[in-house]
Design an enzyme around this catalytic site. Structure first.
Site, PDB file in Angstrom:
ATOM      1  CG  HIS A 117      -3.688  -0.154  -6.703  1.00 22.73           C
ATOM      2  ND1 HIS A 117      -3.986   0.427  -5.505  1.00 22.73           N
ATOM      3  CD2 HIS A 117      -3.758  -1.498  -6.477  1.00 22.73           C
ATOM      4  CE1 HIS A 117      -4.240  -0.497  -4.600  1.00 22.73           C
ATOM      5  NE2 HIS A 117      -4.095  -1.681  -5.167  1.00 22.73           N
ATOM      6  NE  ARG A 153      -4.282  -1.369   0.236  1.00 23.72           N
ATOM      7  CZ  ARG A 153      -4.492  -2.345  -0.648  1.00 23.72           C
ATOM      8  NH1 ARG A 153      -3.618  -2.562  -1.613  1.00 23.72           N
ATOM      9  NH2 ARG A 153      -5.577  -3.082  -0.583  1.00 23.72           N
TER      10      ARG A 153
HETATM   11  C1  GLV Z   1      -5.376  -4.818  -4.190  1.00 21.40           C
HETATM   12  O1  GLV Z   1      -4.813  -3.814  -3.922  1.00 21.40           O
HETATM   13  C2  GLV Z   1      -5.883  -5.742  -3.237  1.00 21.40           C
HETATM   14  O2  GLV Z   1      -5.852  -5.437  -2.036  1.00 21.40           O
HETATM   15  O3  GLV Z   1      -6.321  -6.827  -3.632  1.00 21.40           O
END
Ligand code: GLV
Length: 314
Positions: A277, A229
């Site tokens: 992401h 993250r």
């Molecule tokens: C993606 O970021 C997830 O948490 O699956």
């Protein structure tokens, strides 16, 4: 005859995803009806399948019995006021996502260990020259977070001949991976890593784990890869350590603010590689069975697999 109970499920995320989840539920579990926030009767919703619901939103569904996360990381659901206190939260644990992550992490590592960035530059100038050769066993890869995803990534990286070290909150035992835990051992591990990969869950304990203090422990010229993250990295510290020449490159899939703001210096930094992401995306086909099972467990008052422990934060 096997009569399956009707379940009303609220889907909260993008419009395109809504259509694909409706389709797959209708094929695999037609007794589960999928609604979105605009077409549901709020009091009829039993279960919610969500990604990034805003604070206060789920409170409107008075008869909601549990929440299923559309991804693996649940930090966004544990922010105050997002999921009402008593409701169970289930996260996905999908081998396909671990495989995607292993591919994405390997891609970034191979970029470094095969000197791809240099060869791409050389090609621009038609230069035919070996840049460098460092055999696999001279690379030490450290992985922060060796749970379901991290351990899969760690094992898959052993195929390239690298030395693999892994760090987790509680000590793990994984074949061919040197395992570390706790703060002191983290510091010891960092001293040897040429490449540091972060795949941790984001909790109060792991926030800004990649900061000036930890980055300085890495050997000069090390590379950072973050697919955990954004909150794991102190972005100001990382930029400072790159600009000082201590960190060579950063491959980042996650950021403190997403989407990454247009004026963020990462966008144009020659040593920072920005991904939006996408390192491991939810696959409807491979995750539908566990989601159906979770919805049934929740509505039957049973504990579903991968129910998270709110006090641990994952
Ligand atoms: C993606 O970021 C997830 O948490 O699956």
């Amino acid at each position: 005859m096997n009569m399956k109970k009707n379940i009303n499920l609220l889907y909260y995320w993008d419009a395109e995803g809504y259509k694909s989840w409706q389709k797959i539920f209708s094929e695999k579990a037609p007794e589960i009806k999928v609604f979105n926030k605009d077409n549901c009767i709020e009091d009829d919703i039993d279960v919610a399948l969500v990604w990034l619901p805003p604070e206060g939103f789920l409170k409107k569904f008075q008869n909601l019995k549990g929440v299923i996360n559309l991804g693996q990381g649940v930090d966004h659901l544990l922010k105050p006021g997002v999921v009402p206190d008593k409701l169970p939260i289930i996260r996905l644990v999908d081998e396909d996502m671990s495989k995607q992550m292993a591919g994405w992490v390997s891609l970034q590592i191979l970029r470094e260990t095969c000197f791809l960035n240099d060869y791409l530059e050389q090609q621009k100038n038609k230069i035919w020259k070996t840049v460098n050769f460092i055999p696999g066993n001279n690379w030490t890869i450290g992985i922060l977070g060796i749970g379901a995803i991290g351990s899969h990534v760690a094992k898959s990286l052993t195929n390239f001949g690298y030395k693999i070290k892994g760090w987790s909150k509680n000590k793990k035992n994984i074949q061919s991976v040197e395992c570390y835990s706790g703060k002191e051992e983290l510091h010891k591990m960092l001293e040897d890593c040429n490449i540091l990969v972060c795949l941790l869950p984001l909790t109060g304990e792991t926030k800004h784990i990649i900061c000036k203090e930890t980055l300085s422990l890495l050997p000069k010229g090390s590379t950072i890869i973050n697919a955990g993250r954004g909150g794991h990295v102190n972005e100001t510290d990382l930029l400072e350590m790159i600009n000082k020449g201590h960190i060579k490159n950063a491959y980042l899939d996650v950021f403190e603010t997403e989407p990454l703001p247009e004026d963020h210096s990462f966008w144009e930094h020659k040593s920072v590689y920005v991904w939006p992401h996408v390192s491991a995306q939810t696959n409807t086909l491979t995750s539908i069975d566990q989601i159906v099972n979770a919805a049934r467990c929740i509505t039957d008052g049973l504990e579903a697999p991968n129910q998270i422990n709110r006090s641990n934060g994952y």
